[in-house]
Motif scaffolding. Structure first.
Motif, PDB file in Angstrom:
ATOM      1  N   LEU A 120      96.572  56.157  69.366  1.00 10.29           N
ATOM      2  CA  LEU A 120      95.989  56.928  70.455  1.00 10.29           C
ATOM      3  C   LEU A 120      97.038  57.816  71.124  1.00 10.29           C
ATOM      4  CD1 LEU A 120      93.410  57.433  72.117  1.00 10.29           C
ATOM      5  CD2 LEU A 120      94.157  55.580  73.608  1.00 10.29           C
ATOM      6  N   VAL A 121      98.223  57.270  71.359  1.00  8.74           N
ATOM      7  CA  VAL A 121      99.299  58.062  71.970  1.00  8.74           C
ATOM      8  C   VAL A 121      99.711  59.206  71.042  1.00  8.74           C
ATOM      9  CG1 VAL A 121     101.723  57.984  72.685  1.00  8.74           C
ATOM     10  CG2 VAL A 121     100.149  56.204  73.438  1.00  8.74           C
ATOM     11  N   LEU A 122      99.880  58.901  69.752  1.00  6.79           N
ATOM     12  CA  LEU A 122     100.269  59.944  68.797  1.00  6.79           C
ATOM     13  C   LEU A 122      99.195  61.021  68.674  1.00  6.79           C
ATOM     14  CD1 LEU A 122     101.949  57.825  65.993  1.00  6.79           C
ATOM     15  CD2 LEU A 122     103.062  59.426  67.548  1.00  6.79           C
ATOM     16  N   THR A 123      97.936  60.628  68.716  1.00  2.83           N
ATOM     17  CA  THR A 123      96.852  61.607  68.637  1.00  2.83           C
ATOM     18  C   THR A 123      96.805  62.471  69.892  1.00  2.83           C
ATOM     19  OG1 THR A 123      95.603  60.091  67.230  1.00  2.83           O
ATOM     20  CG2 THR A 123      94.379  61.898  68.226  1.00  2.83           C
ATOM     21  N   CYS A 124      97.112  61.894  71.042  1.00  2.00           N
ATOM     22  CA  CYS A 124      97.165  62.694  72.278  1.00  2.00           C
ATOM     23  C   CYS A 124      98.316  63.692  72.230  1.00  2.00           C
ATOM     24  CB  CYS A 124      97.317  61.783  73.491  1.00  2.00           C
ATOM     25  SG  CYS A 124      95.815  60.881  73.890  1.00  2.00           S
ATOM     26  N   LEU A 125      99.405  63.331  71.571  1.00  2.00           N
ATOM     27  CA  LEU A 125     100.538  64.246  71.429  1.00  2.00           C
ATOM     28  C   LEU A 125     100.244  65.359  70.424  1.00  2.00           C
ATOM     29  CD1 LEU A 125     103.496  61.720  71.487  1.00  2.00           C
ATOM     30  CD2 LEU A 125     102.772  63.264  73.319  1.00  2.00           C
ATOM     31  N   GLY A 126      99.376  65.084  69.487  1.00  2.00           N
ATOM     32  CA  GLY A 126      98.999  66.073  68.478  1.00  2.00           C
ATOM     33  C   GLY A 126      98.121  65.425  67.431  1.00  2.00           C
ATOM     34  N   TYR A 127      97.183  66.164  66.910  1.00  2.00           N
ATOM     35  CA  TYR A 127      96.233  65.606  65.942  1.00  2.00           C
ATOM     36  C   TYR A 127      96.925  65.115  64.682  1.00  2.00           C
ATOM     37  CZ  TYR A 127      92.412  65.463  62.574  1.00  2.00           C
ATOM     38  OH  TYR A 127      91.533  65.078  61.611  1.00  2.00           O
ATOM     39  N   PHE A 128      97.841  65.907  64.135  1.00  2.00           N
ATOM     40  CA  PHE A 128      98.461  65.551  62.855  1.00  2.00           C
ATOM     41  C   PHE A 128      99.353  64.319  62.915  1.00  2.00           C
ATOM     42  CE2 PHE A 128      97.246  69.984  62.064  1.00  2.00           C
ATOM     43  CZ  PHE A 128      96.436  69.765  60.957  1.00  2.00           C
ATOM     44  N   PRO A 129     100.146  64.103  63.972  1.00  2.00           N
ATOM     45  CA  PRO A 129     100.885  62.831  64.031  1.00  2.00           C
ATOM     46  C   PRO A 129      99.956  61.616  64.032  1.00  2.00           C
ATOM     47  CG  PRO A 129     101.804  64.377  65.598  1.00  2.00           C
ATOM     48  CD  PRO A 129     100.559  65.004  65.051  1.00  2.00           C
ATOM     49  N   GLY A 130      98.821  61.734  64.707  1.00  2.00           N
ATOM     50  CA  GLY A 130      97.847  60.643  64.711  1.00  2.00           C
ATOM     51  C   GLY A 130      97.243  60.409  63.342  1.00  2.00           C
ATOM     52  N   VAL A 131      96.934  61.493  62.631  1.00  3.20           N
ATOM     53  CA  VAL A 131      96.366  61.366  61.281  1.00  3.20           C
ATOM     54  C   VAL A 131      97.381  60.757  60.317  1.00  3.20           C
ATOM     55  CG1 VAL A 131      95.540  62.669  59.286  1.00  3.20           C
ATOM     56  CG2 VAL A 131      94.679  63.195  61.545  1.00  3.20           C
ATOM     57  N   ILE A 132      98.619  61.196  60.401  1.00  4.07           N
ATOM     58  CA  ILE A 132      99.661  60.661  59.515  1.00  4.07           C
ATOM     59  C   ILE A 132      99.877  59.175  59.777  1.00  4.07           C
ATOM     60  CG2 ILE A 132     102.133  60.766  58.986  1.00  4.07           C
ATOM     61  CD1 ILE A 132     101.894  63.825  59.474  1.00  4.07           C
ATOM     62  N   TYR A 133      99.959  58.792  61.050  1.00  2.00           N
ATOM     63  CA  TYR A 133     100.134  57.376  61.386  1.00  2.00           C
ATOM     64  C   TYR A 133      98.940  56.556  60.900  1.00  2.00           C
ATOM     65  CZ  TYR A 133     100.675  53.118  64.079  1.00  2.00           C
ATOM     66  OH  TYR A 133     100.791  51.803  64.446  1.00  2.00           O
ATOM     67  N   ALA A 134      97.727  57.054  61.138  1.00  2.00           N
ATOM     68  CA  ALA A 134      96.532  56.328  60.713  1.00  2.00           C
ATOM     69  C   ALA A 134      96.484  56.182  59.191  1.00  2.00           C
ATOM     70  CB  ALA A 134      95.282  57.044  61.217  1.00  2.00           C
ATOM     71  N   ALA A 135      96.843  57.245  58.470  1.00  2.00           N
ATOM     72  CA  ALA A 135      96.841  57.169  57.005  1.00  2.00           C
ATOM     73  C   ALA A 135      97.866  56.155  56.505  1.00  2.00           C
ATOM     74  CB  ALA A 135      97.126  58.547  56.413  1.00  2.00           C
ATOM     75  N   CYS A 136      99.037  56.139  57.123  1.00  2.00           N
ATOM     76  CA  CYS A 136     100.065  55.160  56.726  1.00  2.00           C
ATOM     77  C   CYS A 136      99.620  53.739  57.033  1.00  2.00           C
ATOM     78  CB  CYS A 136     101.382  55.462  57.427  1.00  2.00           C
ATOM     79  SG  CYS A 136     102.178  56.947  56.828  1.00  2.00           S
ATOM     80  N   MET A 137      99.026  53.534  58.189  1.00  2.00           N
ATOM     81  CA  MET A 137      98.586  52.190  58.566  1.00  2.00           C
ATOM     82  C   MET A 137      97.451  51.702  57.672  1.00  2.00           C
ATOM     83  SD  MET A 137     100.516  50.999  60.870  1.00  2.00           S
ATOM     84  CE  MET A 137      99.567  49.554  61.228  1.00  2.00           C
ATOM     85  N   ILE A 138      96.476  52.555  57.429  1.00  4.14           N
ATOM     86  CA  ILE A 138      95.317  52.146  56.633  1.00  4.14           C
ATOM     87  C   ILE A 138      95.717  51.963  55.172  1.00  4.14           C
ATOM     88  CG2 ILE A 138      93.077  52.924  55.780  1.00  4.14           C
ATOM     89  CD1 ILE A 138      92.654  54.130  58.585  1.00  4.14           C
ATOM     90  N   GLY A 139      96.587  52.842  54.669  1.00  7.45           N
ATOM     91  CA  GLY A 139      96.963  52.765  53.255  1.00  7.45           C
ATOM     92  C   GLY A 139      97.998  51.694  52.932  1.00  7.45           C
TER      93      GLY A 139
END
Length: 72
Positions: free
Chosen positions: A48-67
């Motif tokens: 949530l914090v990374l997504t608030c800072l920018g969409y792409f950092p949130g997507v990258i973190y989510a992809a790494c966590m899920i994968g």
């Protein structure tokens, strides 16, 4: 026989359908995908914090966590 009851299937964040649903949610709304896979916890807060800072950092973190991470 090859029948499997629903009681024998793991339903807590495991499975291909859960992975696909969480990956799709993570692409659209990164914290939602992480929440879908891991539940409400530290991972969702970081995403949530990374997504608030920018969409792409949130997507990258989510992809790494899920994968890379298995749900506990």
């Amino acid at each position: 026989s090859l029948r499997v009851s629903l009681d024998e299937l793991p339903m807590c964040g495991h499975g291909v359908c859960n992975f696909i649903a969480s990956a799709l949610c993570a692409y659209l709304v990164p914290p939602l995908g992480v929440f879908w896979r891991f539940g409400c916890g530290f991972e969702v807060c970081v995403c949530l914090v990374l997504t608030c800072l920018g969409y792409f950092p949130g997507v990258i973190y989510a992809a790494c966590m899920i994968g890379c991470e298995d749900p506990k």
